[in-house]
Write a protein that holds these residues in place. Sequence first.
Motif, PDB file in Angstrom:
ATOM      1  N   UNK A   1       0.867  -1.193   0.000  1.00 19.77           N
ATOM      2  CA  UNK A   1       0.000   0.000   0.000  1.00 19.77           C
ATOM      3  C   UNK A   1       0.900   1.239   0.000  1.00 19.77           C
ATOM      4  N   UNK A   2       1.535   1.445  -1.154  1.00 17.85           N
ATOM      5  CA  UNK A   2       2.601   2.436  -1.233  1.00 17.85           C
ATOM      6  C   UNK A   2       2.103   3.869  -1.100  1.00 17.85           C
ATOM      7  N   UNK A   3       0.992   4.207  -1.737  1.00 16.58           N
ATOM      8  CA  UNK A   3       0.474   5.572  -1.653  1.00 16.58           C
ATOM      9  C   UNK A   3       0.065   5.908  -0.226  1.00 16.58           C
ATOM     10  N   UNK A   4      -0.557   4.947   0.453  1.00 15.77           N
ATOM     11  CA  UNK A   4      -0.952   5.165   1.839  1.00 15.77           C
ATOM     12  C   UNK A   4       0.271   5.373   2.721  1.00 15.77           C
ATOM     13  N   UNK A   5       1.307   4.587   2.490  1.00 14.38           N
ATOM     14  CA  UNK A   5       2.538   4.744   3.260  1.00 14.38           C
ATOM     15  C   UNK A   5       3.165   6.107   3.013  1.00 14.38           C
ATOM     16  N   UNK A   6       3.185   6.540   1.754  1.00 10.40           N
ATOM     17  CA  UNK A   6       3.744   7.854   1.420  1.00 10.40           C
ATOM     18  C   UNK A   6       2.993   8.972   2.124  1.00 10.40           C
ATOM     19  N   UNK A   7       1.677   8.896   2.109  1.00  9.06           N
ATOM     20  CA  UNK A   7       0.866   9.935   2.748  1.00  9.06           C
ATOM     21  C   UNK A   7       1.145  10.003   4.247  1.00  9.06           C
ATOM     22  N   UNK A   8       1.310   8.849   4.847  1.00  8.35           N
ATOM     23  CA  UNK A   8       1.595   8.802   6.282  1.00  8.35           C
ATOM     24  C   UNK A   8       2.946   9.435   6.586  1.00  8.35           C
ATOM     25  N   UNK A   9       3.949   9.094   5.781  1.00 13.48           N
ATOM     26  CA  UNK A   9       5.290   9.651   5.987  1.00 13.48           C
ATOM     27  C   UNK A   9       5.318  11.148   5.695  1.00 13.48           C
ATOM     28  N   UNK A  10       4.515  11.594   4.724  1.00 11.48           N
ATOM     29  CA  UNK A  10       4.434  13.020   4.400  1.00 11.48           C
ATOM     30  C   UNK A  10       3.937  13.844   5.583  1.00 11.48           C
ATOM     31  N   UNK A  11       3.085  13.235   6.394  1.00  5.89           N
ATOM     32  CA  UNK A  11       2.450  13.963   7.489  1.00  5.89           C
ATOM     33  C   UNK A  11       3.344  14.106   8.722  1.00  5.89           C
ATOM     34  N   UNK A  12       4.489  13.430   8.711  1.00  5.70           N
ATOM     35  CA  UNK A  12       5.392  13.473   9.870  1.00  5.70           C
ATOM     36  C   UNK A  12       6.251  14.734   9.813  1.00  5.70           C
ATOM     37  N   UNK A  13       6.337  15.429  10.926  1.00  5.78           N
ATOM     38  CA  UNK A  13       7.220  16.592  11.031  1.00  5.78           C
ATOM     39  C   UNK A  13       8.637  16.095  11.319  1.00  5.78           C
ATOM     40  N   UNK A  14       9.413  15.926  10.265  1.00  8.51           N
ATOM     41  CA  UNK A  14      10.761  15.367  10.409  1.00  8.51           C
ATOM     42  C   UNK A  14      11.728  16.343  11.058  1.00  8.51           C
ATOM     43  N   UNK A  15      11.339  17.619  11.169  1.00  9.89           N
ATOM     44  CA  UNK A  15      12.243  18.626  11.722  1.00  9.89           C
ATOM     45  C   UNK A  15      12.228  18.652  13.247  1.00  9.89           C
ATOM     46  N   UNK A  16      11.293  17.919  13.861  1.00 12.60           N
ATOM     47  CA  UNK A  16      11.212  17.990  15.317  1.00 12.60           C
ATOM     48  C   UNK A  16      12.352  17.249  16.013  1.00 12.60           C
ATOM     49  N   UNK A  17      12.995  16.308  15.288  1.00 21.40           N
ATOM     50  CA  UNK A  17      14.106  15.569  15.882  1.00 21.40           C
ATOM     51  C   UNK A  17      14.943  14.988  14.751  1.00 21.40           C
ATOM     52  N   UNK A  18      16.273  15.135  14.783  1.00 21.92           N
ATOM     53  CA  UNK A  18      17.125  14.616  13.704  1.00 21.92           C
ATOM     54  C   UNK A  18      16.990  13.109  13.497  1.00 21.92           C
ATOM     55  N   UNK A  19      16.782  12.363  14.583  1.00 25.13           N
ATOM     56  CA  UNK A  19      16.632  10.912  14.447  1.00 25.13           C
ATOM     57  C   UNK A  19      15.376  10.563  13.655  1.00 25.13           C
ATOM     58  N   UNK A  20      14.319  11.312  13.881  1.00 22.46           N
ATOM     59  CA  UNK A  20      13.088  11.085  13.116  1.00 22.46           C
ATOM     60  C   UNK A  20      13.329  11.394  11.643  1.00 22.46           C
ATOM     61  N   UNK A  21      14.125  12.422  11.371  1.00 23.51           N
ATOM     62  CA  UNK A  21      14.451  12.748   9.983  1.00 23.51           C
ATOM     63  C   UNK A  21      15.150  11.575   9.305  1.00 23.51           C
ATOM     64  N   UNK A  22      16.049  10.910  10.020  1.00 25.07           N
ATOM     65  CA  UNK A  22      16.736   9.745   9.457  1.00 25.07           C
ATOM     66  C   UNK A  22      15.728   8.640   9.170  1.00 25.07           C
ATOM     67  N   UNK A  23      14.836   8.403  10.115  1.00 25.01           N
ATOM     68  CA  UNK A  23      13.849   7.327   9.912  1.00 25.01           C
ATOM     69  C   UNK A  23      12.912   7.627   8.753  1.00 25.01           C
ATOM     70  N   UNK A  24      12.528   8.888   8.606  1.00 24.60           N
ATOM     71  CA  UNK A  24      11.661   9.249   7.473  1.00 24.60           C
ATOM     72  C   UNK A  24      12.383   9.004   6.158  1.00 24.60           C
ATOM     73  N   UNK A  25      13.651   9.404   6.069  1.00 25.59           N
ATOM     74  CA  UNK A  25      14.439   9.144   4.860  1.00 25.59           C
ATOM     75  C   UNK A  25      14.507   7.649   4.563  1.00 25.59           C
ATOM     76  N   UNK A  26      14.778   6.860   5.602  1.00 32.75           N
ATOM     77  CA  UNK A  26      14.868   5.407   5.435  1.00 32.75           C
ATOM     78  C   UNK A  26      13.557   4.823   4.923  1.00 32.75           C
TER      79      UNK A  26
END
Length: 207
Positions: free
Chosen positions: A54-79
């Motif tokens: 369910x790639x589009x659903x996964x993309x939408x979920x990842x899009x909604x994450x504020x990756x700037x709130x923590x550098x570690x979260x930014x790494x996980x979003x990239x991954x």
Amino acid sequence: MTLEQATLDQLWDFQNPAASEEAFRRALADPAYDGAELAELTTQLGRAIGLQGRFEEADELLDAIDAEQDPTIAVRVLLERGRVLNSAGHAAMAVPLFEQAAELGEHLGEEFLAADALHMLALADSGHAESWTRAGVEYASGAHSPRVQRWCVGLHGNLGWHLLDAGEVHRALVEFQLAEQWAVRVGTPDQVEWARRGIGACRSAGA
């Protein structure tokens, strides 16, 4: 504050991504987690959804994450963005995301995530699978945590299958033997069995 990898490991069943999805949804409903922890859990929910195609659903979920709130979260979003692209058949588009994740993870001292990114580069960038594997093994083997060192199992084993598929049976056997050694040392029983299946495949192929 971000979560310990052991906490995420307990929620994952890679043989059953649907069950993992439910586990992460339950965790996200737990009021004990704070904002950064919820964001980190959401990256793993996106991964579980992506593993189900369910790639589009996964993309939408990842899009909604504020990756700037923590550098570690930014790494996980990239991954996880990279993993979704790779699973969807867009490996070339995933490679720069994994490269960014590896660089940022190493810079932050997030050994597990940096090793994970190198492992994904070895899978997605098949033309450079061996060089990425060597870089990943060098990095993971020198890590402080046995959990990070465990990436050496997957790195050697995945290269073994890559070489076996290419007809390089004897070189593949060496990689599977190294995977077995790491699996016995820091891995799981399933990883030991997986490495030994590779060794068996090489023996059957004439190694």
